[in-house]
Design a protein around this motif. Structure first.
Motif, PDB file in Angstrom:
ATOM      1  N   LYS A   6       0.838  -1.198   0.000  1.00 32.49           N
ATOM      2  CA  LYS A   6       0.000   0.000   0.000  1.00 32.49           C
ATOM      3  C   LYS A   6       0.877   1.254   0.000  1.00 32.49           C
ATOM      4  O   LYS A   6       0.625   2.206  -0.738  1.00 32.49           O
ATOM      5  CB  LYS A   6      -0.913  -0.005   1.222  1.00 32.49           C
ATOM      6  N   GLU A   7       1.945   1.246   0.796  1.00 35.91           N
ATOM      7  CA  GLU A   7       2.868   2.379   0.865  1.00 35.91           C
ATOM      8  C   GLU A   7       3.575   2.587  -0.482  1.00 35.91           C
ATOM      9  O   GLU A   7       3.884   3.713  -0.858  1.00 35.91           O
ATOM     10  CB  GLU A   7       3.884   2.141   1.992  1.00 35.91           C
TER      11      GLU A   7
ATOM     12  N   ASP B  55      11.490   8.275  -8.191  1.00 35.39           N
ATOM     13  CA  ASP B  55      10.603   9.421  -7.941  1.00 35.39           C
ATOM     14  C   ASP B  55      10.828  10.073  -6.575  1.00 35.39           C
ATOM     15  O   ASP B  55       9.864  10.423  -5.885  1.00 35.39           O
ATOM     16  CB  ASP B  55       9.124   8.989  -8.047  1.00 35.39           C
ATOM     17  N   GLY B  56      12.065  10.211  -6.157  1.00 35.51           N
ATOM     18  CA  GLY B  56      12.355  10.832  -4.870  1.00 35.51           C
ATOM     19  C   GLY B  56      12.075   9.937  -3.667  1.00 35.51           C
ATOM     20  O   GLY B  56      12.162  10.373  -2.521  1.00 35.51           O
ATOM     21  N   LYS B  57      11.725   8.673  -3.928  1.00 35.28           N
ATOM     22  CA  LYS B  57      11.439   7.722  -2.847  1.00 35.28           C
ATOM     23  C   LYS B  57      12.556   6.700  -2.761  1.00 35.28           C
ATOM     24  O   LYS B  57      13.332   6.519  -3.695  1.00 35.28           O
ATOM     25  CB  LYS B  57      10.110   7.008  -3.089  1.00 35.28           C
ATOM     26  N   GLU B  58      12.594   6.003  -1.639  1.00 31.34           N
ATOM     27  CA  GLU B  58      13.614   4.965  -1.439  1.00 31.34           C
ATOM     28  C   GLU B  58      13.056   3.870  -0.545  1.00 31.34           C
ATOM     29  O   GLU B  58      12.387   4.138   0.448  1.00 31.34           O
ATOM     30  CB  GLU B  58      14.844   5.592  -0.778  1.00 31.34           C
ATOM     31  N   THR B  59      13.326   2.617  -0.927  1.00 31.37           N
ATOM     32  CA  THR B  59      12.955   1.482  -0.097  1.00 31.37           C
ATOM     33  C   THR B  59      14.163   0.560   0.026  1.00 31.37           C
ATOM     34  O   THR B  59      15.016   0.517  -0.865  1.00 31.37           O
ATOM     35  CB  THR B  59      11.735   0.715  -0.660  1.00 31.37           C
TER      36      THR B  59
ATOM     37  N   LEU C 268      11.580  -5.531   4.546  1.00 31.68           N
ATOM     38  CA  LEU C 268      11.268  -4.495   3.571  1.00 31.68           C
ATOM     39  C   LEU C 268      10.888  -3.231   4.340  1.00 31.68           C
ATOM     40  O   LEU C 268      10.002  -3.271   5.191  1.00 31.68           O
ATOM     41  CB  LEU C 268      10.084  -4.928   2.703  1.00 31.68           C
ATOM     42  N   THR C 269      11.562  -2.118   4.036  1.00 32.02           N
ATOM     43  CA  THR C 269      11.288  -0.874   4.755  1.00 32.02           C
ATOM     44  C   THR C 269      11.023   0.252   3.761  1.00 32.02           C
ATOM     45  O   THR C 269      11.791   0.453   2.826  1.00 32.02           O
ATOM     46  CB  THR C 269      12.494  -0.494   5.654  1.00 32.02           C
ATOM     47  N   LEU C 270       9.919   0.959   3.976  1.00 31.28           N
ATOM     48  CA  LEU C 270       9.573   2.143   3.187  1.00 31.28           C
ATOM     49  C   LEU C 270       8.936   3.138   4.140  1.00 31.28           C
ATOM     50  O   LEU C 270       7.839   2.892   4.657  1.00 31.28           O
ATOM     51  CB  LEU C 270       8.614   1.795   2.048  1.00 31.28           C
ATOM     52  N   GLY C 271       9.642   4.232   4.414  1.00 33.08           N
ATOM     53  CA  GLY C 271       9.140   5.197   5.384  1.00 33.08           C
ATOM     54  C   GLY C 271       9.028   4.537   6.755  1.00 33.08           C
ATOM     55  O   GLY C 271       9.982   3.918   7.237  1.00 33.08           O
ATOM     56  N   ASP C 272       7.842   4.623   7.345  1.00 35.32           N
ATOM     57  CA  ASP C 272       7.608   4.037   8.673  1.00 35.32           C
ATOM     58  C   ASP C 272       7.122   2.596   8.604  1.00 35.32           C
ATOM     59  O   ASP C 272       6.900   1.960   9.630  1.00 35.32           O
ATOM     60  CB  ASP C 272       6.566   4.866   9.439  1.00 35.32           C
ATOM     61  N   VAL C 273       6.916   2.086   7.391  1.00 32.60           N
ATOM     62  CA  VAL C 273       6.376   0.736   7.230  1.00 32.60           C
ATOM     63  C   VAL C 273       7.521  -0.275   7.137  1.00 32.60           C
ATOM     64  O   VAL C 273       8.422  -0.129   6.313  1.00 32.60           O
ATOM     65  CB  VAL C 273       5.481   0.637   5.974  1.00 32.60           C
ATOM     66  N   VAL C 274       7.453  -1.287   8.020  1.00 33.95           N
ATOM     67  CA  VAL C 274       8.453  -2.350   8.011  1.00 33.95           C
ATOM     68  C   VAL C 274       7.718  -3.679   7.858  1.00 33.95           C
ATOM     69  O   VAL C 274       6.854  -4.025   8.667  1.00 33.95           O
ATOM     70  CB  VAL C 274       9.296  -2.355   9.309  1.00 33.95           C
TER      71      VAL C 274
END
Length: 133
Positions: free
Chosen positions: A22-23, A99-103, A118-124
């Motif tokens: 979703k993130e 697009d300025g994002k990183e995972t 898997l980490t994206l922002g606050d989602v782990v």
């Protein structure tokens, strides 16, 4: 260094994968299918080239790379990203940028178990794999 990760790994359990997808911006229908899929990951090393194949009943992907060298990758959810994979402290660290994002996708082996975080922002998200015999 990547030799510890070589083998065929079958997904056994997954936590917060829906939240991670979703993130990423993955749509509802694709997330439903993704949550039901139990992929097999095959990691091979040939000289300085590492190959990671992910196979499932829904979609197969394959990437080949040299550790520490950036490469173009099209992800299973069709993002076009710049990826770099390194081995740090015994972990295989795969960073995707777009697009300025990183995972980050971090693989760690402990005996016959592989943990993918898997980490994206606050989602782990944590996905646990078992080595095929």
């Amino acid at each position: 260094m990547a030799e510890a990760f070589v083998g065929t790994w079958n997904l056994k359990e997954s936590e917060k994968f829906d939240e991670y997808m979703k993130e990423l911006g993955v749509g509802f229908a694709t997330r439903k299918v993704g949550n039901m899929t139990k992929p097999t990951t095959i990691i091979a090393v040939d000289g300085d080239k590492v190959t990671v194949k992910t196979q499932s009943t829904i979609k197969n992907t394959e990437i080949s790379f040299k550790l520490g060298e950036e490469f173009d990758e099209t992800t299973a959810d069709d993002r076009k990203v710049k990826s770099t994979v390194t081995v740090q402290d015994g972990k295989m660290v795969h960073v995707q940028k777009w697009d300025g994002k990183e995972t980050s996708l971090v693989r760690e082996v402990n005996g016959n178990a592989l943990t993918l975080t898997l980490t994206l922002g606050d989602v782990v998200c944590t996905r646990r794999y078992e080595k095929a015999q």
